[in-house]
Scaffold this motif. Structure first.
Motif, mmCIF file in Angstrom:
data_model
loop_
_atom_site.group_PDB
_atom_site.id
_atom_site.type_symbol
_atom_site.label_atom_id
_atom_site.label_comp_id
_atom_site.label_asym_id
_atom_site.label_seq_id
_atom_site.Cartn_x
_atom_site.Cartn_y
_atom_site.Cartn_z
ATOM 1 N N ARG A 98 10.206 -46.208 -40.397
ATOM 2 C CA ARG A 98 11.552 -45.632 -40.256
ATOM 3 C C ARG A 98 11.719 -44.905 -38.927
ATOM 4 N NH1 ARG A 98 13.239 -43.436 -46.246
ATOM 5 N NH2 ARG A 98 12.853 -45.398 -47.333
ATOM 6 N N GLY A 99 11.272 -45.552 -37.866
ATOM 7 C CA GLY A 99 11.473 -45.040 -36.514
ATOM 8 C C GLY A 99 10.475 -44.000 -36.053
ATOM 9 N N ARG A 100 9.517 -43.649 -36.886
ATOM 10 C CA ARG A 100 8.507 -42.643 -36.512
ATOM 11 C C ARG A 100 7.183 -43.347 -36.240
ATOM 12 N NH1 ARG A 100 8.284 -37.640 -40.199
ATOM 13 N NH2 ARG A 100 7.461 -36.773 -38.277
ATOM 14 N N THR A 101 6.692 -43.223 -35.033
ATOM 15 C CA THR A 101 5.462 -43.899 -34.624
ATOM 16 C C THR A 101 4.257 -43.216 -35.256
ATOM 17 O OG1 THR A 101 6.477 -44.537 -32.543
ATOM 18 C CG2 THR A 101 4.067 -44.596 -32.633
ATOM 19 N N PHE A 102 3.384 -44.051 -35.874
ATOM 20 C CA PHE A 102 2.173 -43.502 -36.481
ATOM 21 C C PHE A 102 0.905 -44.045 -35.835
ATOM 22 C CE2 PHE A 102 3.249 -47.166 -39.095
ATOM 23 C CZ PHE A 102 2.032 -47.788 -39.337
ATOM 24 N N ALA A 103 0.995 -45.117 -35.089
ATOM 25 C CA ALA A 103 -0.162 -45.667 -34.371
ATOM 26 C C ALA A 103 0.371 -46.497 -33.214
ATOM 27 C CB ALA A 103 -1.025 -46.530 -35.294
ATOM 28 N N PHE A 104 -0.343 -46.426 -32.073
ATOM 29 C CA PHE A 104 0.119 -47.207 -30.933
ATOM 30 C C PHE A 104 -1.008 -47.412 -29.932
ATOM 31 C CE2 PHE A 104 0.911 -42.813 -29.853
ATOM 32 C CZ PHE A 104 0.604 -42.700 -28.504
ATOM 33 N N ALA A 105 -0.842 -48.461 -29.141
ATOM 34 C CA ALA A 105 -1.751 -48.743 -28.027
ATOM 35 C C ALA A 105 -1.124 -48.140 -26.789
ATOM 36 C CB ALA A 105 -1.924 -50.251 -27.864
ATOM 37 N N ARG A 106 -1.927 -47.494 -26.019
ATOM 38 C CA ARG A 106 -1.400 -46.781 -24.868
ATOM 39 C C ARG A 106 -2.030 -47.308 -23.587
ATOM 40 N NH1 ARG A 106 -3.149 -40.509 -23.883
ATOM 41 N NH2 ARG A 106 -4.635 -41.383 -22.510
ATOM 42 N N GLY A 107 -1.271 -47.279 -22.541
ATOM 43 C CA GLY A 107 -1.763 -47.727 -21.245
ATOM 44 C C GLY A 107 -2.651 -46.688 -20.597
ATOM 45 N N PRO A 108 -3.217 -47.012 -19.446
ATOM 46 C CA PRO A 108 -4.082 -46.060 -18.744
ATOM 47 C C PRO A 108 -3.341 -44.765 -18.411
ATOM 48 C CG PRO A 108 -4.232 -48.243 -17.760
ATOM 49 C CD PRO A 108 -3.101 -48.278 -18.741
ATOM 50 N N ARG A 109 -4.022 -43.655 -18.649
ATOM 51 C CA ARG A 109 -3.492 -42.339 -18.323
ATOM 52 C C ARG A 109 -4.632 -41.514 -17.760
ATOM 53 N NH1 ARG A 109 0.730 -40.314 -22.035
ATOM 54 N NH2 ARG A 109 0.296 -38.412 -20.895
ATOM 55 N N LYS A 110 -4.326 -40.590 -16.882
ATOM 56 C CA LYS A 110 -5.369 -39.844 -16.196
ATOM 57 C C LYS A 110 -6.203 -38.952 -17.104
ATOM 58 C CE LYS A 110 -2.205 -36.231 -14.704
ATOM 59 N NZ LYS A 110 -1.595 -35.556 -13.602
ATOM 60 N N ASP A 111 -5.753 -38.721 -18.342
ATOM 61 C CA ASP A 111 -6.509 -37.854 -19.241
ATOM 62 C C ASP A 111 -7.610 -38.592 -20.006
ATOM 63 O OD1 ASP A 111 -4.242 -39.042 -20.772
ATOM 64 O OD2 ASP A 111 -5.188 -37.974 -22.437
ATOM 65 N N ALA A 112 -7.635 -39.914 -19.964
ATOM 66 C CA ALA A 112 -8.645 -40.685 -20.707
ATOM 67 C C ALA A 112 -9.369 -41.615 -19.742
ATOM 68 C CB ALA A 112 -7.982 -41.481 -21.826
ATOM 69 N N PHE A 113 -10.602 -41.250 -19.448
ATOM 70 C CA PHE A 113 -11.356 -42.028 -18.461
ATOM 71 C C PHE A 113 -12.825 -42.093 -18.839
ATOM 72 C CE2 PHE A 113 -11.146 -37.628 -17.187
ATOM 73 C CZ PHE A 113 -12.462 -37.315 -16.872
ATOM 74 N N ASP A 114 -13.483 -43.093 -18.309
ATOM 75 C CA ASP A 114 -14.911 -43.277 -18.525
ATOM 76 C C ASP A 114 -15.645 -42.179 -17.757
ATOM 77 O OD1 ASP A 114 -17.647 -44.117 -17.981
ATOM 78 O OD2 ASP A 114 -17.057 -46.053 -18.819
ATOM 79 N N PRO A 115 -16.392 -41.318 -18.451
ATOM 80 C CA PRO A 115 -17.055 -40.221 -17.743
ATOM 81 C C PRO A 115 -18.132 -40.697 -16.767
ATOM 82 C CG PRO A 115 -17.685 -40.245 -20.059
ATOM 83 C CD PRO A 115 -16.628 -41.282 -19.876
ATOM 84 N N GLY A 116 -18.662 -41.899 -16.980
ATOM 85 C CA GLY A 116 -19.689 -42.427 -16.091
ATOM 86 C C GLY A 116 -19.135 -42.991 -14.796
ATOM 87 N N THR A 117 -17.970 -43.653 -14.882
ATOM 88 C CA THR A 117 -17.423 -44.329 -13.706
ATOM 89 C C THR A 117 -16.158 -43.670 -13.160
ATOM 90 O OG1 THR A 117 -15.997 -45.803 -14.993
ATOM 91 C CG2 THR A 117 -18.274 -46.545 -14.587
ATOM 92 N N GLY A 118 -15.500 -42.869 -13.983
ATOM 93 C CA GLY A 118 -14.231 -42.268 -13.578
ATOM 94 C C GLY A 118 -13.048 -43.206 -13.745
ATOM 95 N N GLU A 119 -13.309 -44.459 -14.169
ATOM 96 C CA GLU A 119 -12.213 -45.420 -14.362
ATOM 97 C C GLU A 119 -11.382 -45.039 -15.573
ATOM 98 O OE1 GLU A 119 -12.716 -49.629 -13.993
ATOM 99 O OE2 GLU A 119 -14.629 -49.338 -12.957
ATOM 100 N N LEU A 120 -10.064 -45.203 -15.432
ATOM 101 C CA LEU A 120 -9.170 -44.928 -16.549
ATOM 102 C C LEU A 120 -9.375 -45.961 -17.637
ATOM 103 C CD1 LEU A 120 -5.831 -44.127 -14.667
ATOM 104 C CD2 LEU A 120 -7.633 -42.549 -15.379
ATOM 105 N N TYR A 121 -9.390 -45.500 -18.895
ATOM 106 C CA TYR A 121 -9.448 -46.432 -20.026
ATOM 107 C C TYR A 121 -8.113 -47.166 -20.103
ATOM 108 C CZ TYR A 121 -13.603 -43.988 -21.834
ATOM 109 O OH TYR A 121 -14.845 -43.437 -22.008
#
Length: 136
Positions: free
Chosen positions: A37-60
């Motif tokens: 009913r128009g309320r998002t409960f799960a979603f796929a998200r694009g790369p954002r600067k807050d989520a990155f691989d700690p080993g490489t620094g690449e954005l997830y």
């Protein structure tokens, strides 16, 4: 009880769309967002600067987000062996994150539980109550 097999990306669609009144945007293909009913409960998200691989620094580029309760979030991200995580951007928001590549680290039964709980967190109260009653 038989052990549930490991989750795969198609299971996300199958489980989410089996819940009452769920829509998917886009309806086919692409990175999904699931709504009740128009309320998002799960979603796929694009790369954002807050989520990155700690080993490489690449954005997830394969982050999935699921609504949850504060208690569930604490339990899920508090377990160091768990694939569920959060980032500072998500502090104060009741949601957990999972990388698509880590889907096989959870079973279909676990994914179903997380998606159902996410749906319950966003569904209108009467619809959620009716669903819970039907499951009993």
């Amino acid at each position: 009880m038989a052990r549930s097999r490991r989750a795969r990306l198609p299971d996300l669609d199958e489980i989410a769309l089996s819940l009452p009144e769920v829509t998917r945007d886009p309806t086919e293909g692409g990175r999904p967002a699931y709504q009740v009913r128009g309320r998002t409960f799960a979603f796929a998200r694009g790369p954002r600067k807050d989520a990155f691989d700690p080993g490489t620094g690449e954005l997830y580029d394969d982050v999935l987000a699921f609504s949850c309760t504060a208690e569930d979030k604490e339990a899920m991200v508090g377990d160091e062996s768990s694939p569920w995580f959060t980032t500072p951007h998500w502090n104060g928001y009741n949601a957990v994150l999972l990388l698509e590549r880590d889907l096989p680290k959870v079973t279909v039964a676990e994914l179903r539980e997380v998606l159902t709980d996410a749906w319950l967190a966003k569904a209108p109260k009467r619809l959620a109550a009716s669903f819970v009653e039907d499951q009993s």
